[in-house]
Scaffold this motif. Structure first.
Motif, PDB file in Angstrom:
ATOM      1  N   THR A  65       0.837  -1.211   0.000  1.00 57.37           N
ATOM      2  CA  THR A  65       0.000   0.000   0.000  1.00 57.37           C
ATOM      3  C   THR A  65       0.867   1.255   0.000  1.00 57.37           C
ATOM      4  N   LEU A  66       1.910   1.248   0.837  1.00 58.55           N
ATOM      5  CA  LEU A  66       2.788   2.419   0.917  1.00 58.55           C
ATOM      6  C   LEU A  66       3.482   2.670  -0.421  1.00 58.55           C
ATOM      7  N   LEU A  67       3.962   1.597  -1.048  1.00 62.58           N
ATOM      8  CA  LEU A  67       4.684   1.758  -2.320  1.00 62.58           C
ATOM      9  C   LEU A  67       3.745   2.216  -3.430  1.00 62.58           C
ATOM     10  N   ARG A  68       2.507   1.677  -3.397  1.00 61.23           N
ATOM     11  CA  ARG A  68       1.513   2.091  -4.402  1.00 61.23           C
ATOM     12  C   ARG A  68       1.223   3.577  -4.280  1.00 61.23           C
ATOM     13  N   ALA A  69       1.027   4.040  -3.048  1.00 58.53           N
ATOM     14  CA  ALA A  69       0.729   5.466  -2.822  1.00 58.53           C
ATOM     15  C   ALA A  69       1.916   6.311  -3.271  1.00 58.53           C
ATOM     16  N   ARG A  70       3.110   5.841  -2.991  1.00 61.36           N
ATOM     17  CA  ARG A  70       4.304   6.604  -3.407  1.00 61.36           C
ATOM     18  C   ARG A  70       4.374   6.695  -4.934  1.00 61.36           C
ATOM     19  N   ARG A  71       4.082   5.565  -5.612  1.00 57.42           N
ATOM     20  CA  ARG A  71       4.103   5.575  -7.094  1.00 57.42           C
ATOM     21  C   ARG A  71       3.078   6.562  -7.648  1.00 57.42           C
ATOM     22  N   LEU A  72       1.954   6.707  -6.920  1.00 55.01           N
ATOM     23  CA  LEU A  72       0.913   7.635  -7.378  1.00 55.01           C
ATOM     24  C   LEU A  72       1.185   9.067  -6.889  1.00 55.01           C
ATOM     25  N   GLY A  73       2.342   9.274  -6.303  1.00 52.83           N
ATOM     26  CA  GLY A  73       2.772  10.627  -5.940  1.00 52.83           C
ATOM     27  C   GLY A  73       2.179  11.143  -4.637  1.00 52.83           C
ATOM     28  N   LYS A  74       1.730  10.238  -3.769  1.00 50.39           N
ATOM     29  CA  LYS A  74       1.086  10.687  -2.526  1.00 50.39           C
ATOM     30  C   LYS A  74       2.011  10.537  -1.309  1.00 50.39           C
ATOM     31  N   ARG A  75       1.837  11.463  -0.378  1.00 54.09           N
ATOM     32  CA  ARG A  75       2.595  11.424   0.882  1.00 54.09           C
ATOM     33  C   ARG A  75       2.038  10.316   1.760  1.00 54.09           C
ATOM     34  N   THR A  76       2.908   9.606   2.461  1.00 55.04           N
ATOM     35  CA  THR A  76       2.442   8.483   3.283  1.00 55.04           C
ATOM     36  C   THR A  76       2.983   8.586   4.710  1.00 55.04           C
ATOM     37  N   MET A  77       2.182   8.044   5.619  1.00 56.61           N
ATOM     38  CA  MET A  77       2.589   7.983   7.029  1.00 56.61           C
ATOM     39  C   MET A  77       2.167   6.620   7.575  1.00 56.61           C
ATOM     40  N   VAL A  78       3.041   5.995   8.340  1.00 57.64           N
ATOM     41  CA  VAL A  78       2.692   4.684   8.901  1.00 57.64           C
ATOM     42  C   VAL A  78       2.951   4.668  10.404  1.00 57.64           C
ATOM     43  N   GLY A  79       2.037   4.013  11.132  1.00 56.29           N
ATOM     44  CA  GLY A  79       2.200   3.861  12.577  1.00 56.29           C
ATOM     45  C   GLY A  79       1.582   2.541  12.999  1.00 56.29           C
ATOM     46  N   GLY A  80       1.500   2.311  14.318  1.00 57.87           N
ATOM     47  CA  GLY A  80       0.899   1.068  14.807  1.00 57.87           C
ATOM     48  C   GLY A  80       1.950   0.058  15.237  1.00 57.87           C
ATOM     49  N   PRO A  81       1.518  -1.156  15.601  1.00 61.55           N
ATOM     50  CA  PRO A  81       2.455  -2.121  16.195  1.00 61.55           C
ATOM     51  C   PRO A  81       3.637  -2.507  15.313  1.00 61.55           C
ATOM     52  N   TYR A  82       3.403  -2.711  14.004  1.00 57.68           N
ATOM     53  CA  TYR A  82       4.549  -3.110  13.171  1.00 57.68           C
ATOM     54  C   TYR A  82       5.535  -1.953  13.020  1.00 57.68           C
ATOM     55  N   ALA A  83       5.011  -0.757  12.773  1.00 64.18           N
ATOM     56  CA  ALA A  83       5.895   0.409  12.627  1.00 64.18           C
ATOM     57  C   ALA A  83       6.671   0.642  13.929  1.00 64.18           C
ATOM     58  N   SER A  84       6.032   0.379  15.070  1.00 62.79           N
ATOM     59  CA  SER A  84       6.705   0.596  16.353  1.00 62.79           C
ATOM     60  C   SER A  84       7.772  -0.461  16.606  1.00 62.79           C
ATOM     61  N   SER A  85       7.571  -1.667  16.039  1.00 64.91           N
ATOM     62  CA  SER A  85       8.535  -2.753  16.264  1.00 64.91           C
ATOM     63  C   SER A  85       9.697  -2.688  15.281  1.00 64.91           C
ATOM     64  N   GLU A  86       9.408  -2.348  14.009  1.00 62.25           N
ATOM     65  CA  GLU A  86      10.482  -2.365  13.001  1.00 62.25           C
ATOM     66  C   GLU A  86      10.445  -1.109  12.125  1.00 62.25           C
ATOM     67  N   PRO A  87      10.678   0.057  12.731  1.00 64.19           N
ATOM     68  CA  PRO A  87      10.566   1.307  11.957  1.00 64.19           C
ATOM     69  C   PRO A  87      11.563   1.392  10.800  1.00 64.19           C
ATOM     70  N   GLN A  88      12.762   0.792  10.992  1.00 64.13           N
ATOM     71  CA  GLN A  88      13.791   0.940   9.957  1.00 64.13           C
ATOM     72  C   GLN A  88      13.353   0.321   8.638  1.00 64.13           C
ATOM     73  N   VAL A  89      12.586  -0.782   8.708  1.00 73.47           N
ATOM     74  CA  VAL A  89      12.109  -1.428   7.476  1.00 73.47           C
ATOM     75  C   VAL A  89      11.159  -0.477   6.764  1.00 73.47           C
ATOM     76  N   LEU A  90      10.243   0.120   7.519  1.00 73.85           N
ATOM     77  CA  LEU A  90       9.198   0.938   6.900  1.00 73.85           C
ATOM     78  C   LEU A  90       9.715   2.311   6.457  1.00 73.85           C
ATOM     79  N   LEU A  91      10.833   2.745   7.039  1.00 80.38           N
ATOM     80  CA  LEU A  91      11.389   4.045   6.617  1.00 80.38           C
ATOM     81  C   LEU A  91      11.765   4.040   5.142  1.00 80.38           C
TER      82      LEU A  91
END
Ligand code: B12
Ligand code: SF4
Length: 272
Positions: A65-91
Protein backbone atom coordinates in the motif's frame (compact mmCIF):
# COMPACT_ATOMS: atom_id res chain seq x y z
CA UNK A 1 -13.50 -18.62 10.55
CA UNK A 2 -14.81 -15.96 8.14
CA UNK A 3 -16.67 -18.70 6.25
CA UNK A 4 -18.71 -19.44 9.37
CA UNK A 5 -20.14 -15.98 9.95
CA UNK A 6 -22.26 -13.68 7.78
CA UNK A 7 -20.17 -10.53 8.36
CA UNK A 8 -17.20 -9.51 6.21
CA UNK A 9 -14.68 -9.21 9.03
CA UNK A 10 -14.33 -9.44 12.82
CA UNK A 11 -12.78 -6.39 14.50
CA UNK A 12 -12.44 -2.74 13.47
CA UNK A 13 -8.99 -1.12 13.14
CA UNK A 14 -9.12 0.74 16.45
CA UNK A 15 -5.64 2.27 16.06
CA UNK A 16 -6.65 4.11 12.88
CA UNK A 17 -10.01 5.13 14.38
CA UNK A 18 -8.12 6.60 17.34
CA UNK A 19 -5.63 8.43 15.12
CA UNK A 20 -8.57 9.76 13.06
CA UNK A 21 -9.99 11.28 16.26
CA UNK A 22 -6.60 12.94 16.95
CA UNK A 23 -6.46 14.56 13.49
CA UNK A 24 -7.38 18.24 13.08
CA UNK A 25 -11.13 18.71 12.85
CA UNK A 26 -10.90 20.26 9.37
CA UNK A 27 -9.26 17.15 7.84
CA UNK A 28 -11.68 15.00 5.83
CA UNK A 29 -10.99 11.37 6.57
CA UNK A 30 -11.97 8.12 4.86
CA UNK A 31 -11.21 4.67 6.16
CA UNK A 32 -10.47 1.63 4.02
CA UNK A 33 -10.28 -1.63 5.94
CA UNK A 34 -8.07 -3.97 3.93
CA UNK A 35 -9.45 -7.00 5.75
CA UNK A 36 -12.46 -6.81 3.42
CA UNK A 37 -12.13 -3.80 1.10
CA UNK A 38 -10.23 -3.29 -2.15
CA UNK A 39 -8.04 -0.23 -2.33
CA UNK A 40 -8.52 1.55 -5.64
CA UNK A 41 -6.10 4.00 -7.26
CA UNK A 42 -8.94 6.55 -7.07
CA UNK A 43 -8.99 6.19 -3.26
CA UNK A 44 -5.29 6.97 -3.08
CA UNK A 45 -5.53 9.84 -5.57
CA UNK A 46 -8.39 11.37 -3.51
CA UNK A 47 -6.11 11.79 -0.47
CA UNK A 48 -3.38 14.29 0.40
CA UNK A 49 -2.01 11.87 2.98
CA UNK A 50 -2.28 8.07 3.07
CA UNK A 51 -2.07 6.78 6.66
CA UNK A 52 -1.40 3.09 7.16
CA UNK A 53 -1.47 0.87 10.25
CA UNK A 54 -1.06 -2.82 11.00
CA UNK A 55 0.62 -5.68 12.80
CA UNK A 56 3.75 -7.51 11.67
CA UNK A 57 1.52 -10.28 10.28
CA UNK A 58 0.02 -7.68 7.88
CA UNK A 59 3.35 -6.23 6.77
CA UNK A 60 3.25 -7.34 3.12
CA UNK A 61 -0.03 -5.58 2.45
CA UNK A 62 1.11 -2.50 4.41
CA UNK A 63 4.29 -2.24 2.37
CA UNK A 64 2.45 -2.77 -0.93
CA UNK A 65 0.00 0.00 0.00
CA UNK A 66 2.79 2.42 0.92
CA UNK A 67 4.68 1.76 -2.32
CA UNK A 68 1.51 2.09 -4.40
CA UNK A 69 0.73 5.47 -2.82
CA UNK A 70 4.30 6.60 -3.41
CA UNK A 71 4.10 5.57 -7.09
CA UNK A 72 0.91 7.64 -7.38
CA UNK A 73 2.77 10.63 -5.94
CA UNK A 74 1.09 10.69 -2.53
CA UNK A 75 2.59 11.42 0.88
CA UNK A 76 2.44 8.48 3.28
CA UNK A 77 2.59 7.98 7.03
CA UNK A 78 2.69 4.68 8.90
CA UNK A 79 2.20 3.86 12.58
CA UNK A 80 0.90 1.07 14.81
CA UNK A 81 2.45 -2.12 16.20
CA UNK A 82 4.55 -3.11 13.17
CA UNK A 83 5.90 0.41 12.63
CA UNK A 84 6.71 0.60 16.35
CA UNK A 85 8.54 -2.75 16.26
CA UNK A 86 10.48 -2.37 13.00
CA UNK A 87 10.57 1.31 11.96
CA UNK A 88 13.79 0.94 9.96
CA UNK A 89 12.11 -1.43 7.48
CA UNK A 90 9.20 0.94 6.90
CA UNK A 91 11.39 4.04 6.62
CA UNK A 92 12.38 2.74 3.18
CA UNK A 93 8.77 2.73 2.00
CA UNK A 94 6.95 5.47 3.93
CA UNK A 95 7.55 9.22 4.04
CA UNK A 96 6.83 9.42 7.79
CA UNK A 97 7.09 6.66 10.40
CA UNK A 98 5.56 6.98 13.87
CA UNK A 99 6.95 4.80 16.65
CA UNK A 100 4.86 4.59 19.81
CA UNK A 101 1.62 6.24 20.85
CA UNK A 102 1.08 9.75 19.41
CA UNK A 103 -2.07 10.60 21.44
CA UNK A 104 -0.55 13.64 23.18
CA UNK A 105 1.63 14.87 20.31
CA UNK A 106 -0.36 14.22 17.17
CA UNK A 107 -1.54 17.84 16.95
CA UNK A 108 2.13 18.90 16.65
CA UNK A 109 2.83 16.26 13.99
CA UNK A 110 -0.27 17.39 12.06
CA UNK A 111 0.85 21.04 12.23
CA UNK A 112 4.31 20.04 10.92
CA UNK A 113 2.70 18.08 8.09
CA UNK A 114 0.62 21.12 7.13
CA UNK A 115 3.73 23.34 7.21
CA UNK A 116 5.69 20.80 5.13
CA UNK A 117 8.28 20.31 7.89
CA UNK A 118 7.25 16.90 9.25
CA UNK A 119 10.12 14.59 10.21
CA UNK A 120 10.79 11.23 8.58
CA UNK A 121 10.77 9.44 11.94
CA UNK A 122 8.93 10.29 15.16
CA UNK A 123 10.18 8.07 17.96
CA UNK A 124 7.71 8.80 20.77
CA UNK A 125 9.21 7.51 23.99
CA UNK A 126 6.75 8.98 26.50
CA UNK A 127 3.69 6.86 27.18
CA UNK A 128 0.64 9.09 26.91
CA UNK A 129 -1.98 9.61 29.56
CA UNK A 130 -4.87 7.76 27.89
CA UNK A 131 -7.40 9.53 30.09
CA UNK A 132 -7.06 12.37 27.55
CA UNK A 133 -7.49 10.19 24.45
CA UNK A 134 -10.64 11.16 22.50
CA UNK A 135 -13.50 8.83 21.56
CA UNK A 136 -12.37 6.90 18.43
CA UNK A 137 -14.07 7.89 15.14
CA UNK A 138 -16.42 4.86 15.03
CA UNK A 139 -18.55 6.85 12.58
CA UNK A 140 -15.95 6.12 9.85
CA UNK A 141 -16.75 2.40 9.95
CA UNK A 142 -19.09 0.50 7.67
CA UNK A 143 -20.36 -0.87 10.93
CA UNK A 144 -22.61 -3.65 9.58
CA UNK A 145 -19.59 -5.39 8.03
CA UNK A 146 -18.17 -6.24 11.48
CA UNK A 147 -18.92 -9.16 13.80
CA UNK A 148 -17.69 -7.25 16.85
CA UNK A 149 -16.84 -3.72 17.91
CA UNK A 150 -13.75 -2.85 19.95
CA UNK A 151 -13.03 -0.36 22.71
CA UNK A 152 -9.88 0.03 24.80
CA UNK A 153 -9.79 0.83 28.53
CA UNK A 154 -6.09 0.32 29.33
CA UNK A 155 -2.71 -0.05 27.64
CA UNK A 156 0.31 -1.90 29.04
CA UNK A 157 0.78 -5.02 31.16
CA UNK A 158 2.80 -5.66 34.34
CA UNK A 159 3.93 -9.15 33.22
CA UNK A 160 6.94 -9.94 31.02
CA UNK A 161 6.10 -12.89 28.78
CA UNK A 162 9.10 -13.36 26.51
CA UNK A 163 7.13 -13.80 23.25
CA UNK A 164 4.99 -10.69 23.69
CA UNK A 165 5.57 -7.22 22.18
CA UNK A 166 3.22 -5.48 24.61
CA UNK A 167 5.77 -4.42 27.17
CA UNK A 168 8.20 -3.06 24.56
CA UNK A 169 5.51 -1.07 22.73
CA UNK A 170 3.03 -0.14 25.50
CA UNK A 171 5.09 -0.55 28.68
CA UNK A 172 4.73 -2.42 31.97
CA UNK A 173 2.69 0.16 33.85
CA UNK A 174 -0.99 -0.20 32.88
CA UNK A 175 -2.51 3.17 32.00
CA UNK A 176 -6.29 3.41 32.07
CA UNK A 177 -8.98 5.68 30.78
CA UNK A 178 -11.68 6.96 33.13
CA UNK A 179 -14.77 4.70 33.30
CA UNK A 180 -16.83 7.71 32.06
CA UNK A 181 -14.59 7.89 28.99
CA UNK A 182 -15.30 4.27 28.16
CA UNK A 183 -19.04 4.67 28.65
CA UNK A 184 -18.85 7.68 26.27
CA UNK A 185 -17.36 5.27 23.71
CA UNK A 186 -20.25 2.87 24.34
CA UNK A 187 -22.67 5.79 23.88
CA UNK A 188 -21.07 6.46 20.49
CA UNK A 189 -21.46 2.81 19.43
CA UNK A 190 -25.02 2.72 20.74
CA UNK A 191 -25.88 5.91 18.79
CA UNK A 192 -24.54 4.28 15.61
CA UNK A 193 -27.03 1.44 16.15
CA UNK A 194 -24.57 -1.18 17.40
CA UNK A 195 -26.22 -3.93 19.52
CA UNK A 196 -23.86 -6.86 19.80
CA UNK A 197 -20.45 -7.98 21.01
CA UNK A 198 -17.92 -5.44 22.25
CA UNK A 199 -14.30 -6.54 22.70
CA UNK A 200 -12.42 -4.61 25.40
CA UNK A 201 -9.05 -4.93 23.64
CA UNK A 202 -6.82 -4.28 26.65
CA UNK A 203 -3.49 -6.06 26.70
CA UNK A 204 -4.45 -7.35 30.13
CA UNK A 205 -7.84 -6.13 31.39
CA UNK A 206 -6.80 -6.67 35.02
CA UNK A 207 -3.31 -5.12 34.72
CA UNK A 208 -4.72 -2.55 37.16
CA UNK A 209 -7.39 -4.64 38.91
CA UNK A 210 -8.76 -1.80 41.03
CA UNK A 211 -9.53 0.28 37.95
CA UNK A 212 -10.93 -2.81 36.19
CA UNK A 213 -13.33 -3.30 39.12
CA UNK A 214 -14.45 0.34 38.95
CA UNK A 215 -14.99 0.01 35.22
CA UNK A 216 -16.97 -3.25 35.58
CA UNK A 217 -19.30 -1.47 38.02
CA UNK A 218 -19.78 1.46 35.62
CA UNK A 219 -20.42 -0.95 32.77
CA UNK A 220 -23.07 -2.72 34.83
CA UNK A 221 -24.90 0.58 35.44
CA UNK A 222 -24.56 1.60 31.80
CA UNK A 223 -25.93 -1.73 30.58
CA UNK A 224 -28.90 -1.54 32.97
CA UNK A 225 -29.81 1.94 31.82
CA UNK A 226 -29.60 0.96 28.12
CA UNK A 227 -31.39 -2.43 28.19
CA UNK A 228 -28.16 -4.52 28.14
CA UNK A 229 -27.34 -4.05 24.45
CA UNK A 230 -23.75 -5.29 24.61
CA UNK A 231 -21.98 -8.55 25.29
CA UNK A 232 -18.44 -7.89 26.51
CA UNK A 233 -15.30 -9.98 26.22
CA UNK A 234 -11.68 -9.20 26.93
CA UNK A 235 -8.17 -10.58 27.54
CA UNK A 236 -6.86 -10.99 31.09
CA UNK A 237 -4.11 -12.85 32.92
CA UNK A 238 -5.19 -16.00 34.75
CA UNK A 239 -4.74 -14.47 38.20
CA UNK A 240 -8.23 -13.10 37.57
CA UNK A 241 -9.30 -16.40 39.16
CA UNK A 242 -8.02 -15.07 42.51
CA UNK A 243 -10.45 -12.12 42.38
CA UNK A 244 -13.99 -13.49 42.69
CA UNK A 245 -15.45 -10.03 43.38
CA UNK A 246 -14.03 -8.77 40.08
CA UNK A 247 -15.33 -11.82 38.19
CA UNK A 248 -18.76 -11.26 39.71
CA UNK A 249 -18.76 -7.57 38.70
CA UNK A 250 -17.72 -8.57 35.16
CA UNK A 251 -20.49 -11.17 34.91
CA UNK A 252 -23.04 -8.61 36.12
CA UNK A 253 -21.84 -6.21 33.41
CA UNK A 254 -22.48 -9.01 30.85
CA UNK A 255 -18.98 -10.23 30.10
CA UNK A 256 -19.42 -13.68 28.66
CA UNK A 257 -17.48 -16.87 29.13
CA UNK A 258 -16.70 -18.50 25.79
CA UNK A 259 -15.23 -21.70 27.21
CA UNK A 260 -16.90 -24.83 25.77
CA UNK A 261 -18.25 -25.73 29.23
CA UNK A 262 -20.29 -22.51 29.40
CA UNK A 263 -22.30 -23.39 26.29
CA UNK A 264 -21.90 -19.81 25.01
CA UNK A 265 -20.55 -19.78 21.49
CA UNK A 266 -20.11 -16.16 20.57
CA UNK A 267 -22.46 -14.74 18.00
CA UNK A 268 -24.78 -17.73 17.77
CA UNK A 269 -26.10 -17.59 21.32
CA UNK A 270 -26.35 -13.83 21.47
CA UNK A 271 -28.07 -13.31 18.14
CA UNK A 272 -30.28 -16.42 18.01
C1 B12 B 1 -7.35 -6.57 19.53
C2 B12 B 1 -6.07 -7.22 19.09
C3 B12 B 1 -6.20 -8.25 18.17
C4 B12 B 1 -7.51 -8.68 17.52
C5 B12 B 1 -7.69 -8.06 16.14
C6 B12 B 1 -7.70 -6.58 16.09
C7 B12 B 1 -7.88 -6.07 14.64
N1 B12 B 1 -8.61 -5.07 14.43
O1 B12 B 1 -7.37 -6.59 13.70
C8 B12 B 1 -7.27 -10.19 17.35
C9 B12 B 1 -7.61 -10.89 18.66
C10 B12 B 1 -8.03 -10.87 16.22
C11 B12 B 1 -5.77 -10.17 17.15
C12 B12 B 1 -5.09 -11.10 16.44
C13 B12 B 1 -3.70 -11.12 16.29
N2 B12 B 1 -2.82 -10.29 16.94
CO1 B12 B 1 -3.36 -8.75 18.00
N3 B12 B 1 -3.71 -7.37 19.23
C14 B12 B 1 -4.81 -6.82 19.60
C15 B12 B 1 -4.50 -5.78 20.68
C16 B12 B 1 -4.68 -6.43 22.05
C17 B12 B 1 -5.29 -4.50 20.61
C18 B12 B 1 -5.32 -3.82 19.23
C19 B12 B 1 -5.98 -2.48 19.35
O2 B12 B 1 -7.12 -2.32 18.96
N4 B12 B 1 -5.27 -1.52 19.98
C20 B12 B 1 -5.79 -0.19 20.30
C21 B12 B 1 -5.11 0.89 19.44
C22 B12 B 1 -5.65 2.25 19.87
O3 B12 B 1 -3.72 0.83 19.66
P1 B12 B 1 -2.70 0.86 18.45
O4 B12 B 1 -3.19 0.08 17.29
O5 B12 B 1 -1.34 0.57 18.96
O6 B12 B 1 -2.75 2.42 17.97
C23 B12 B 1 -2.04 3.44 18.63
C24 B12 B 1 -0.59 3.63 18.11
O7 B12 B 1 0.04 2.41 17.73
C25 B12 B 1 -0.72 4.58 16.97
N5 B12 B 1 -1.07 4.13 15.65
C26 B12 B 1 -1.67 3.01 15.22
N6 B12 B 1 -1.83 3.01 13.91
C27 B12 B 1 -1.34 4.17 13.45
C28 B12 B 1 -1.28 4.69 12.16
C29 B12 B 1 -0.73 5.96 11.97
C30 B12 B 1 -0.66 6.52 10.58
C31 B12 B 1 -0.25 6.71 13.08
C32 B12 B 1 0.28 8.05 12.89
C33 B12 B 1 -0.32 6.16 14.38
C34 B12 B 1 -0.86 4.92 14.54
O8 B12 B 1 -1.76 5.44 17.41
C35 B12 B 1 -2.71 4.74 18.24
C36 B12 B 1 -3.01 5.63 19.44
O9 B12 B 1 -1.89 5.71 20.26
C37 B12 B 1 -2.99 -5.48 20.37
C38 B12 B 1 -2.19 -4.88 21.49
C39 B12 B 1 -2.43 -3.37 21.59
N7 B12 B 1 -2.39 -2.87 22.79
O10 B12 B 1 -2.65 -2.64 20.63
C40 B12 B 1 -2.52 -6.85 19.89
C41 B12 B 1 -1.36 -6.93 18.89
C42 B12 B 1 -1.51 -5.82 17.87
N8 B12 B 1 -1.59 -8.23 18.22
C43 B12 B 1 -0.49 -8.87 17.95
C44 B12 B 1 -0.41 -10.13 17.31
C45 B12 B 1 0.96 -10.77 17.25
C46 B12 B 1 -1.55 -10.77 16.78
C47 B12 B 1 -1.59 -12.09 16.00
C48 B12 B 1 -0.52 -12.22 14.92
C49 B12 B 1 -1.50 -13.21 17.05
C50 B12 B 1 -1.36 -14.61 16.43
N9 B12 B 1 -0.18 -15.17 16.57
O11 B12 B 1 -2.29 -15.11 15.84
C51 B12 B 1 -3.02 -12.10 15.40
C52 B12 B 1 -3.06 -11.62 13.94
C53 B12 B 1 -4.45 -11.64 13.36
C54 B12 B 1 -4.51 -11.26 11.90
N10 B12 B 1 -4.22 -12.16 11.03
O12 B12 B 1 -4.85 -10.15 11.57
C55 B12 B 1 0.72 -8.07 18.39
C56 B12 B 1 1.39 -7.38 17.20
C57 B12 B 1 2.90 -7.39 17.28
C58 B12 B 1 3.52 -6.54 16.19
N11 B12 B 1 4.63 -5.95 16.54
O13 B12 B 1 3.03 -6.42 15.09
C59 B12 B 1 0.09 -7.10 19.46
C60 B12 B 1 0.84 -5.76 19.64
C61 B12 B 1 0.02 -7.90 20.80
C62 B12 B 1 1.27 -8.55 21.30
N12 B12 B 1 1.05 -9.53 22.12
O14 B12 B 1 2.39 -8.24 21.03
N13 B12 B 1 -5.20 -9.08 17.75
S1 SF4 C 1 0.25 -11.36 30.31
FE1 SF4 C 1 -0.39 -11.15 28.14
S2 SF4 C 1 -0.12 -8.97 27.62
FE2 SF4 C 1 1.02 -9.35 29.52
S3 SF4 C 1 3.15 -9.74 28.85
FE3 SF4 C 1 2.10 -11.77 29.04
S4 SF4 C 1 1.22 -12.22 26.99
FE4 SF4 C 1 1.80 -10.00 27.03
Amino acid sequence: MMELIPEETIHPPLGLLTVAALCPKDWTIRLIDRSFEDLKDADILWADLVMVSGMRVQKDDMRRTLLRARRLGKRTMVGGPYASSEPQVLLKEADHVIVGEPDEVFHEIAAELERGSAKRLYDIKDKPDVSKTPVPRFDLLKIKKYASMSVQFSRGCPFQCEFCDIITIYGRKPRTKAPSQLTAELDALFALGWRDQVFIVDDNFIGNHKRAFELAQSLQEWQQSHGTPFLFYTEASMDLAQRPELIEAMVKANFFDSSPKSGMVGNGVFRQ
